[in-house]
Scaffold this motif. Structure first.
Motif, PDB file in Angstrom:
ATOM      1  N   GLN A 159     -23.596  15.972   4.187  1.00 15.83           N
ATOM      2  CA  GLN A 159     -23.797  14.619   3.668  1.00 15.83           C
ATOM      3  C   GLN A 159     -22.670  13.725   4.160  1.00 15.83           C
ATOM      4  OE1 GLN A 159     -23.551  14.130  -0.618  1.00 15.83           O
ATOM      5  NE2 GLN A 159     -25.160  12.594  -0.596  1.00 15.83           N
ATOM      6  N   VAL A 160     -23.008  12.462   4.380  1.00 16.14           N
ATOM      7  CA  VAL A 160     -22.000  11.529   4.868  1.00 16.14           C
ATOM      8  C   VAL A 160     -20.910  11.338   3.823  1.00 16.14           C
ATOM      9  CG1 VAL A 160     -23.183   9.489   3.974  1.00 16.14           C
ATOM     10  CG2 VAL A 160     -21.703   9.297   5.971  1.00 16.14           C
ATOM     11  N   GLN A 161     -19.687  11.175   4.292  1.00 15.61           N
ATOM     12  CA  GLN A 161     -18.542  10.936   3.417  1.00 15.61           C
ATOM     13  C   GLN A 161     -18.063   9.495   3.597  1.00 15.61           C
ATOM     14  OE1 GLN A 161     -17.456  13.459   1.382  1.00 15.61           O
ATOM     15  NE2 GLN A 161     -19.131  14.677   2.237  1.00 15.61           N
ATOM     16  N   LEU A 162     -17.588   8.911   2.527  1.00 19.47           N
ATOM     17  CA  LEU A 162     -16.981   7.581   2.585  1.00 19.47           C
ATOM     18  C   LEU A 162     -15.479   7.751   2.391  1.00 19.47           C
ATOM     19  CD1 LEU A 162     -19.463   5.485   0.415  1.00 19.47           C
ATOM     20  CD2 LEU A 162     -19.471   5.841   2.880  1.00 19.47           C
ATOM     21  N   VAL A 163     -14.706   7.286   3.347  1.00 16.16           N
ATOM     22  CA  VAL A 163     -13.259   7.459   3.324  1.00 16.16           C
ATOM     23  C   VAL A 163     -12.596   6.100   3.071  1.00 16.16           C
ATOM     24  CG1 VAL A 163     -11.249   8.253   4.600  1.00 16.16           C
ATOM     25  CG2 VAL A 163     -13.462   9.370   4.928  1.00 16.16           C
ATOM     26  N   GLU A 164     -11.868   6.024   1.974  1.00 11.60           N
ATOM     27  CA  GLU A 164     -11.220   4.776   1.572  1.00 11.60           C
ATOM     28  C   GLU A 164      -9.742   4.819   1.912  1.00 11.60           C
ATOM     29  OE1 GLU A 164     -14.057   4.613  -2.403  1.00 11.60           O
ATOM     30  OE2 GLU A 164     -11.932   5.038  -2.522  1.00 11.60           O
ATOM     31  N   SER A 165      -9.181   3.643   2.116  1.00  8.08           N
ATOM     32  CA  SER A 165      -7.745   3.522   2.342  1.00  8.08           C
ATOM     33  C   SER A 165      -7.287   2.129   1.939  1.00  8.08           C
ATOM     34  CB  SER A 165      -7.395   3.790   3.808  1.00  8.08           C
ATOM     35  OG  SER A 165      -8.043   2.866   4.645  1.00  8.08           O
ATOM     36  N   GLY A 166      -5.986   1.979   1.747  1.00 12.17           N
ATOM     37  CA  GLY A 166      -5.423   0.655   1.511  1.00 12.17           C
ATOM     38  C   GLY A 166      -4.929   0.380   0.112  1.00 12.17           C
ATOM     39  N   GLY A 167      -5.146   1.278  -0.816  1.00 12.74           N
ATOM     40  CA  GLY A 167      -4.654   1.047  -2.172  1.00 12.74           C
ATOM     41  C   GLY A 167      -3.138   1.174  -2.228  1.00 12.74           C
ATOM     42  N   GLY A 168      -2.570   0.862  -3.388  1.00 15.62           N
ATOM     43  CA  GLY A 168      -1.147   0.988  -3.550  1.00 15.62           C
ATOM     44  C   GLY A 168      -0.624   0.158  -4.696  1.00 15.62           C
ATOM     45  N   LEU A 169       0.686  -0.031  -4.697  1.00 19.12           N
ATOM     46  CA  LEU A 169       1.379  -0.791  -5.733  1.00 19.12           C
ATOM     47  C   LEU A 169       1.799  -2.136  -5.164  1.00 19.12           C
ATOM     48  CD1 LEU A 169       2.835  -1.045  -8.490  1.00 19.12           C
ATOM     49  CD2 LEU A 169       4.786   0.115  -7.415  1.00 19.12           C
ATOM     50  N   VAL A 170       1.511  -3.203  -5.884  1.00 17.80           N
ATOM     51  CA  VAL A 170       1.867  -4.547  -5.437  1.00 17.80           C
ATOM     52  C   VAL A 170       2.253  -5.387  -6.643  1.00 17.80           C
ATOM     53  CG1 VAL A 170      -0.516  -5.403  -5.585  1.00 17.80           C
ATOM     54  CG2 VAL A 170       1.082  -6.464  -3.973  1.00 17.80           C
ATOM     55  N   GLN A 171       3.094  -6.360  -6.419  1.00 18.79           N
ATOM     56  CA  GLN A 171       3.467  -7.265  -7.496  1.00 18.79           C
ATOM     57  C   GLN A 171       2.387  -8.312  -7.711  1.00 18.79           C
ATOM     58  OE1 GLN A 171       7.344  -8.878  -6.506  1.00 18.79           O
ATOM     59  NE2 GLN A 171       8.365  -7.313  -7.728  1.00 18.79           N
ATOM     60  N   THR A 201      -5.563  -3.975 -11.985  1.00 18.84           N
ATOM     61  CA  THR A 201      -5.177  -2.569 -11.866  1.00 18.84           C
ATOM     62  C   THR A 201      -6.344  -1.656 -12.239  1.00 18.84           C
ATOM     63  OG1 THR A 201      -2.843  -3.014 -12.298  1.00 18.84           O
ATOM     64  CG2 THR A 201      -3.640  -0.785 -12.762  1.00 18.84           C
ATOM     65  N   ALA A 202      -6.681  -0.750 -11.335  1.00 19.40           N
ATOM     66  CA  ALA A 202      -7.822   0.146 -11.537  1.00 19.40           C
ATOM     67  C   ALA A 202      -7.926   1.087 -10.341  1.00 19.40           C
ATOM     68  CB  ALA A 202      -9.114  -0.650 -11.681  1.00 19.40           C
ATOM     69  N   VAL A 203      -8.819   2.044 -10.459  1.00 19.78           N
ATOM     70  CA  VAL A 203      -9.232   2.831  -9.301  1.00 19.78           C
ATOM     71  C   VAL A 203     -10.427   2.109  -8.683  1.00 19.78           C
ATOM     72  CG1 VAL A 203     -10.087   5.035  -8.463  1.00 19.78           C
ATOM     73  CG2 VAL A 203      -8.428   4.977 -10.331  1.00 19.78           C
ATOM     74  N   TYR A 204     -10.340   1.846  -7.403  1.00 20.34           N
ATOM     75  CA  TYR A 204     -11.389   1.126  -6.685  1.00 20.34           C
ATOM     76  C   TYR A 204     -12.229   2.111  -5.884  1.00 20.34           C
ATOM     77  CZ  TYR A 204      -9.408  -3.370  -7.961  1.00 20.34           C
ATOM     78  OH  TYR A 204      -8.992  -4.466  -8.679  1.00 20.34           O
ATOM     79  N   TYR A 205     -13.548   1.972  -6.024  1.00 22.01           N
ATOM     80  CA  TYR A 205     -14.485   2.873  -5.373  1.00 22.01           C
ATOM     81  C   TYR A 205     -15.369   2.100  -4.402  1.00 22.01           C
ATOM     82  CZ  TYR A 205     -13.310   6.113  -9.161  1.00 22.01           C
ATOM     83  OH  TYR A 205     -12.650   6.935 -10.038  1.00 22.01           O
ATOM     84  N   CYS A 206     -15.544   2.670  -3.249  1.00 22.94           N
ATOM     85  CA  CYS A 206     -16.470   2.131  -2.262  1.00 22.94           C
ATOM     86  C   CYS A 206     -17.873   2.660  -2.570  1.00 22.94           C
ATOM     87  CB  CYS A 206     -16.023   2.580  -0.880  1.00 22.94           C
ATOM     88  SG  CYS A 206     -17.154   2.214   0.453  1.00 22.94           S
ATOM     89  N   TRP A 255     -20.716   7.315  -2.689  1.00 21.18           N
ATOM     90  CA  TRP A 255     -19.470   6.840  -3.272  1.00 21.18           C
ATOM     91  C   TRP A 255     -18.263   7.434  -2.549  1.00 21.18           C
ATOM     92  CZ3 TRP A 255     -19.427   3.175  -7.019  1.00 21.18           C
ATOM     93  CH2 TRP A 255     -20.626   2.936  -7.698  1.00 21.18           C
ATOM     94  N   GLY A 256     -17.214   6.619  -2.456  1.00 20.00           N
ATOM     95  CA  GLY A 256     -15.948   7.117  -1.984  1.00 20.00           C
ATOM     96  C   GLY A 256     -15.209   7.840  -3.099  1.00 20.00           C
ATOM     97  N   GLN A 257     -14.058   8.402  -2.748  1.00 19.76           N
ATOM     98  CA  GLN A 257     -13.298   9.196  -3.707  1.00 19.76           C
ATOM     99  C   GLN A 257     -12.442   8.332  -4.620  1.00 19.76           C
ATOM    100  OE1 GLN A 257     -12.426   8.645  -0.620  1.00 19.76           O
ATOM    101  NE2 GLN A 257     -10.225   8.289  -0.560  1.00 19.76           N
ATOM    102  N   GLY A 258     -12.299   7.082  -4.288  1.00 22.89           N
ATOM    103  CA  GLY A 258     -11.511   6.169  -5.107  1.00 22.89           C
ATOM    104  C   GLY A 258     -10.090   6.016  -4.589  1.00 22.89           C
ATOM    105  N   THR A 259      -9.567   4.811  -4.711  1.00 26.30           N
ATOM    106  CA  THR A 259      -8.187   4.546  -4.324  1.00 26.30           C
ATOM    107  C   THR A 259      -7.529   3.714  -5.421  1.00 26.30           C
ATOM    108  OG1 THR A 259      -6.751   3.686  -2.558  1.00 26.30           O
ATOM    109  CG2 THR A 259      -8.776   2.466  -2.977  1.00 26.30           C
ATOM    110  N   GLN A 260      -6.320   4.087  -5.794  1.00 29.93           N
ATOM    111  CA  GLN A 260      -5.631   3.427  -6.900  1.00 29.93           C
ATOM    112  C   GLN A 260      -5.014   2.114  -6.442  1.00 29.93           C
ATOM    113  OE1 GLN A 260      -5.225   4.465 -10.295  1.00 29.93           O
ATOM    114  NE2 GLN A 260      -4.388   2.381 -10.511  1.00 29.93           N
ATOM    115  N   VAL A 261      -5.259   1.080  -7.223  1.00 26.40           N
ATOM    116  CA  VAL A 261      -4.600  -0.209  -7.034  1.00 26.40           C
ATOM    117  C   VAL A 261      -3.833  -0.520  -8.315  1.00 26.40           C
ATOM    118  CG1 VAL A 261      -4.930  -2.691  -6.767  1.00 26.40           C
ATOM    119  CG2 VAL A 261      -6.268  -1.094  -5.391  1.00 26.40           C
ATOM    120  N   THR A 262      -2.539  -0.711  -8.184  1.00 24.61           N
ATOM    121  CA  THR A 262      -1.695  -1.019  -9.337  1.00 24.61           C
ATOM    122  C   THR A 262      -0.967  -2.330  -9.082  1.00 24.61           C
ATOM    123  OG1 THR A 262      -1.358   1.338  -9.789  1.00 24.61           O
ATOM    124  CG2 THR A 262       0.155  -0.223 -10.835  1.00 24.61           C
TER     125      THR A 262
END
Length: 121
Positions: free
Chosen positions: A1-13, A90-95, A111-118
């Motif tokens: 099955q196709v996979q969705l790969v997420e990137s770009g999350g992180g901590l920001v002010q 702030t949340a986990v973001y899913y594609c 669905w992607g695996q999720g990436t944390q945005v804080t």
């Protein structure tokens, strides 16, 4: 099955920006729509942005004017540019991709695996 790969999350002010990316592991037969959802602790998953194959976009009022979704149809990739970030973002973001993986496949949600945005205050 196709996979969705997420990137770009992180901590920001607060007031800062982040750009999320989501790429399908391979080309899919047809994609109806691509989007981003988020889920904060103790809350339901909610739509953040969506874009159809024709380029129509949809945003909830909470992010309208701050977030921009775009896609690269040739690469089956979707992006989310997030500006003027707030602590409540702030949340986990899913594609999410709604598509037919093969021409014989029924349409389905991927669905992607999720990436944390804080976002710190």
């Amino acid at each position: 099955q196709v996979q969705l790969v997420e990137s770009g999350g992180g901590l920001v002010q607060a007031g800062g920006s982040l750009r999320l990316s989501c790429a399908a592991s391979r080309i899919m037969f047809s994609i109806r729509a691509m989007g981003w959802y988020r889920q904060a602790p103790g809350k339901q998953r909610e739509l953040v942005a969506a874009i159809t194959s024709g380029g129509s976009t949809n945003y909830p009022d909470s992010v309208k004017g701050r977030f921009t979704i775009s896609r690269d149809n040739a690469e089956n990739t979707v992006y989310l540019q997030m500006n003027s970030l707030k602590p409540e973002d702030t949340a986990v973001y899913y594609c999410n991709v709604r598509a037919k993986e093969w021409h014989w496949s029924p349409e389905d949600d991927y669905w992607g695996q999720g990436t944390q945005v804080t976002v710190s205050s």
